[in-house]
Enzyme design. Structure first.
Site, PDB file in Angstrom:
ATOM      1  N   HIS A  41     -35.735  -9.704   6.920  1.00 41.61           N
ATOM      2  CA  HIS A  41     -36.007 -11.050   6.387  1.00 41.61           C
ATOM      3  C   HIS A  41     -34.826 -11.962   6.713  1.00 41.61           C
ATOM      4  O   HIS A  41     -33.703 -11.701   6.285  1.00 41.61           O
ATOM      5  CB  HIS A  41     -36.228 -10.991   4.869  1.00 41.61           C
ATOM      6  CG  HIS A  41     -37.430 -10.176   4.490  1.00 41.61           C
ATOM      7  ND1 HIS A  41     -37.798  -9.921   3.193  1.00 41.61           N
ATOM      8  CD2 HIS A  41     -38.367  -9.554   5.258  1.00 41.61           C
ATOM      9  CE1 HIS A  41     -38.895  -9.187   3.185  1.00 41.61           C
ATOM     10  NE2 HIS A  41     -39.259  -8.944   4.427  1.00 41.61           N
ATOM     11  N   GLN A 223     -43.238  -6.739   4.757  1.00 40.24           N
ATOM     12  CA  GLN A 223     -44.389  -6.551   5.659  1.00 40.24           C
ATOM     13  C   GLN A 223     -45.491  -7.573   5.356  1.00 40.24           C
ATOM     14  O   GLN A 223     -45.165  -8.664   4.909  1.00 40.24           O
ATOM     15  CB  GLN A 223     -44.921  -5.099   5.584  1.00 40.24           C
ATOM     16  CG  GLN A 223     -43.972  -4.063   6.194  1.00 40.24           C
ATOM     17  CD  GLN A 223     -42.889  -3.584   5.271  1.00 40.24           C
ATOM     18  OE1 GLN A 223     -43.162  -3.198   4.152  1.00 40.24           O
ATOM     19  NE2 GLN A 223     -41.644  -3.596   5.714  1.00 40.24           N
TER      20      GLN A 223
HETATM   21  P1  GDP Z   1     -40.020 -12.291   7.401  1.00 35.37           P
HETATM   22  O1  GDP Z   1     -39.899 -10.856   7.781  1.00 35.37           O
HETATM   23  O2  GDP Z   1     -41.388 -12.643   6.935  1.00 35.37           O
HETATM   24  O3  GDP Z   1     -38.962 -12.726   6.429  1.00 35.37           O
HETATM   25  O4  GDP Z   1     -39.785 -13.121   8.740  1.00 35.37           O
HETATM   26  P2  GDP Z   1     -38.608 -12.887   9.811  1.00 35.37           P
HETATM   27  O5  GDP Z   1     -37.335 -13.337   9.214  1.00 35.37           O
HETATM   28  O6  GDP Z   1     -38.665 -11.485  10.334  1.00 35.37           O
HETATM   29  O7  GDP Z   1     -39.104 -13.803  10.993  1.00 35.37           O
HETATM   30  C1  GDP Z   1     -39.268 -15.174  10.844  1.00 35.37           C
HETATM   31  C2  GDP Z   1     -38.300 -15.889  11.825  1.00 35.37           C
HETATM   32  O8  GDP Z   1     -38.679 -17.231  11.952  1.00 35.37           O
HETATM   33  C3  GDP Z   1     -36.863 -15.899  11.339  1.00 35.37           C
HETATM   34  O9  GDP Z   1     -36.003 -15.866  12.456  1.00 35.37           O
HETATM   35  C4  GDP Z   1     -36.757 -17.239  10.624  1.00 35.37           C
HETATM   36  O10 GDP Z   1     -35.426 -17.778  10.613  1.00 35.37           O
HETATM   37  C5  GDP Z   1     -37.639 -18.094  11.491  1.00 35.37           C
HETATM   38  N1  GDP Z   1     -38.352 -19.176  10.791  1.00 35.37           N
HETATM   39  C6  GDP Z   1     -38.832 -19.206   9.519  1.00 35.37           C
HETATM   40  N2  GDP Z   1     -39.516 -20.353   9.309  1.00 35.37           N
HETATM   41  C7  GDP Z   1     -39.464 -21.050  10.457  1.00 35.37           C
HETATM   42  C8  GDP Z   1     -40.006 -22.306  10.880  1.00 35.37           C
HETATM   43  O11 GDP Z   1     -40.700 -23.000  10.169  1.00 35.37           O
HETATM   44  N3  GDP Z   1     -39.760 -22.685  12.179  1.00 35.37           N
HETATM   45  C9  GDP Z   1     -39.012 -21.937  13.029  1.00 35.37           C
HETATM   46  N4  GDP Z   1     -38.828 -22.389  14.256  1.00 35.37           N
HETATM   47  N5  GDP Z   1     -38.497 -20.753  12.663  1.00 35.37           N
HETATM   48  C10 GDP Z   1     -38.722 -20.315  11.399  1.00 35.37           C
HETATM   49  P1  IMO Z   2     -41.081  -7.704   7.473  1.00 34.85           P
HETATM   50  O1  IMO Z   2     -40.834  -7.466   6.003  1.00 34.85           O
HETATM   51  C1  IMO Z   2     -43.315  -6.643  11.050  1.00 34.85           C
HETATM   52  C2  IMO Z   2     -44.579  -2.464  11.415  1.00 34.85           C
HETATM   53  C3  IMO Z   2     -43.952  -1.620  12.518  1.00 34.85           C
HETATM   54  C4  IMO Z   2     -45.126  -0.710  12.835  1.00 34.85           C
HETATM   55  C5  IMO Z   2     -45.744  -0.446  11.464  1.00 34.85           C
HETATM   56  C6  IMO Z   2     -45.312   0.855  10.822  1.00 34.85           C
HETATM   57  O2  IMO Z   2     -39.886  -8.126   8.216  1.00 34.85           O
HETATM   58  O3  IMO Z   2     -42.260  -8.593   7.650  1.00 34.85           O
HETATM   59  P2  IMO Z   2     -43.025   1.616   9.666  1.00 34.85           P
HETATM   60  O4  IMO Z   2     -41.638   1.714  10.208  1.00 34.85           O
HETATM   61  O5  IMO Z   2     -43.159   0.704   8.504  1.00 34.85           O
HETATM   62  O6  IMO Z   2     -43.640   2.966   9.409  1.00 34.85           O
HETATM   63  O7  IMO Z   2     -43.884   0.973  10.884  1.00 34.85           O
HETATM   64  O8  IMO Z   2     -45.345  -1.535  10.645  1.00 34.85           O
HETATM   65  N1  IMO Z   2     -43.614  -3.110  10.496  1.00 34.85           N
HETATM   66  C7  IMO Z   2     -43.342  -4.418  10.512  1.00 34.85           C
HETATM   67  N2  IMO Z   2     -43.768  -5.404  11.343  1.00 34.85           N
HETATM   68  N3  IMO Z   2     -42.520  -6.931  10.013  1.00 34.85           N
HETATM   69  C8  IMO Z   2     -42.106  -5.971   9.161  1.00 34.85           C
HETATM   70  O9  IMO Z   2     -41.425  -6.234   8.024  1.00 34.85           O
HETATM   71  C9  IMO Z   2     -42.487  -4.627   9.408  1.00 34.85           C
HETATM   72  N4  IMO Z   2     -42.248  -3.441   8.800  1.00 34.85           N
HETATM   73  C10 IMO Z   2     -42.951  -2.532   9.469  1.00 34.85           C
HETATM   74  O10 IMO Z   2     -43.572  -2.413  13.608  1.00 34.85           O
HETATM   75  O11 IMO Z   2     -46.088  -1.391  13.599  1.00 34.85           O
HETATM   76 MG    MG Z   3     -39.320  -9.693   9.407  1.00 35.12          MG
END
Ligand code: GDP
Ligand code: IMO
Ligand code: MG
Length: 442
Positions: A41, A223
């Protein structure tokens, strides 16, 4: 009392971290309820970026009590590493509470995760290889080791001996690997125990007491809905319950304590790992989304698969999670597209499906039916006021609200806190007034 769930409505990486950070200022507790360090995150606070795998994203606010609930699987090595990283940046982790009932990820879980994936070959799930699946499997088989076992190393040793009798046979006989060493693990985990013992608590009691005192608690999901072990695209799922209901089991609160469910939805869709994805764009459109959206996994660095927004899935997620509203993220990424597509139904063997098909083969093989909308081709990252968004962008949002039947209360137009629009104002959450006053995020 106010219990608010933040849930991913797609396949993860919807931008939950940003939304949690945005709202955490008004909370007293931020609690993770599922998953482990498979999550990644990202929080961008001013010019600083934080990547959380196990710690709740609200931890950077000094007033927050960060909680890791019993539904989470905990790799203590990763937890301590993440805590040390934050401390080194001047952020205290002193208030962190970890559920005594959460299960521990053990070294053999990580090894077995990788070996199982290798054995599956072309049918591999594409897991993060963090030991998530094997740890939840042991939890369900009642052979897991829990965080509270760290408080009594005698019990820990008995449980570990028992586990290793089976795990080492699997490692050596099934996979022709070296066995893992009991004493090495005990030594390592005893040092983790020393470090973590002051953080181990009955987090269900803590959260329930806070709620009955009128505090605001944010339940942070990891997730997303379609990675849920029950409702996702099984077996291409994770092994926990990311859906809103998972907040109840993963934190030990009754469903009546949840007042609001906010679904985080990317303006397009991404997926890491294998599994069906009807709107995937294996072409220059998908490449462009990945490039502009910087779609590389926070945890494994893998390139995310990209495709158009899927309303059929979103409607299903709205139902499963009983969404009150949507936080629509990464709208800015679509600014560079001449036209934008939204999938409103699927077609399979002459039949149209407006709802999630009852059989996964249909979902796997379905052809999306798209509505095409005009793009806006305009930088929107500095827009603060909904009315100042280009008309085409507003039409896109209105279409989502109409098709899903859920209002969009947050629009993210960039990764930073400030790059956010509240189309109906900031006061949409049913927050408890007896909570300590916090400044609103600007
Ligand atoms: P999460 O796992 O749901 O918390 O999402 P991640 O952090 O894995 O992936 C979301 C990515 O998009 C991160 O690099 C954030 O900084 C970025 N992000 C979130 N909201 C926005 C947005 O509105 N615009 C852009 N360009 N990036 C964003
Ligand atoms: P956040 O919280 C995206 C995916 C893995 C794989 C499947 C099973 O950042 O949204 P695991 O290691 O959990 O047994 O893998 O789930 N996966 C995610 N994909 N964001 C995540 O978390 C994920 N956590 C697991 O890529 O397809
Ligand atoms: Mg993520």
């Amino acid at each position: 009392m106010s219990g608010i769930v933040i849930v991913g409505t797609q396949w993860g990486d919807e931008g939950k971290g940003k939304i949690v950070d945005l709202l955490a200022n008004q909370m007293d507790i931020v609690a993770r309820y599922n998953g482990g360090n498979n999550a990644g995150h990202t929080v961008v606070n001013g010019e600083e970026a934080f990547k959380f795998h196990l710690l709740p994203s609200g931890i950077i606010y000094p007033h927050i009590i960060p909680v890791i609930g019993s539904g989470v699987v905990v790799d203590p090595e990763v937890l301590i590493y993440e805590m040390d990283g934050l401390e080194a940046r001047g952020i205290s982790t002193k208030k962190l509470k970890v559920s005594s009932n959460a299960h521990l990820i053990m070294p053999y879980h990580k090894i077995l995760d990788g070996l199982a994936e290798k054995k599956l070959g072309k049918y591999a799930i594409g897991t993060t290889r963090r030991g998530i699946g094997p740890t939840y499997a042991d939890k369900a088989a009642r052979s897991g080791i829990r965080v509270q076992d760290l408080l009594d190393m005698k019990i820990f040793k008995v449980k570990l001996e028992h586990a290793l009798r089976e795990k080492n046979r699997i490692l050596t006989k099934v996979y022709s690997q070296k066995p893992v060493d009991l004493n090495e693990i005990i030594e390592k985990y005893a040092s983790y125990a020393e470090r973590l013992k002051e953080h181990i608590a009955d987090t269900s009691l803590l959260v329930n007491q806070a709620l009955s005192e009128g505090k605001n608690v944010l339940f942070e999901g990891a997730q997303g809905t379609f990675l849920d072990v029950d409702y996702g695209t099984y077996p291409f799922v994770t092994s926990s319950s990311p859906i809103a209901g998972g907040a109840c089991t993963g934190l030990g609160v009754g469903p009546k304590k949840i007042n609001y469910v906010l679904g985080v939805t990317k303006a397009y869709v991404t997926r890491v790992g294998s599994g069906p994805f009807p709107t995937e764009q294996k072409n220059e459109i998908g490449e462009k989304m990945a490039e502009i959206g910087v779609e590389y996994g926070t945890t494994t660095g893998r390139k995310r698969r990209c495709g158009w927004l899927d309303i059929v899935l979103l409607r299903y997620a709205a139902m499963i999670n009983s969404l009150d509203s949507i936080a629509l993220t990464k709208l800015d990424v679509l600014s560079q597209f001449e036209s934008i597509k939204i999938c409103v139904a699927y077609e399979y063997e002459g039949k149209v499906y407006e709802t999630y098909p009852p059989h996964q083969t249909i979902f796997h093989k379905a052809t999306p039916i798209y509505e095409e909308m005009k793009g806006w081709k305009e930088d929107i990252t500095q827009v603060k006021d909904y009315q100042r968004l280009p008309r085409a962008a507003r039409n896109f949002i209105k279409a989502i609200e109409k098709w899903v039947g859920v209002p969009v209360e947050i629009i993210a137009v960039g990764p930073r806190r400030s790059e956010t629009i509240f189309p109906h104002g900031r006061d949409f959450l049913p927050l408890s007034s007896s909570s300590i006053f916090k400044e609103k995020v600007t």
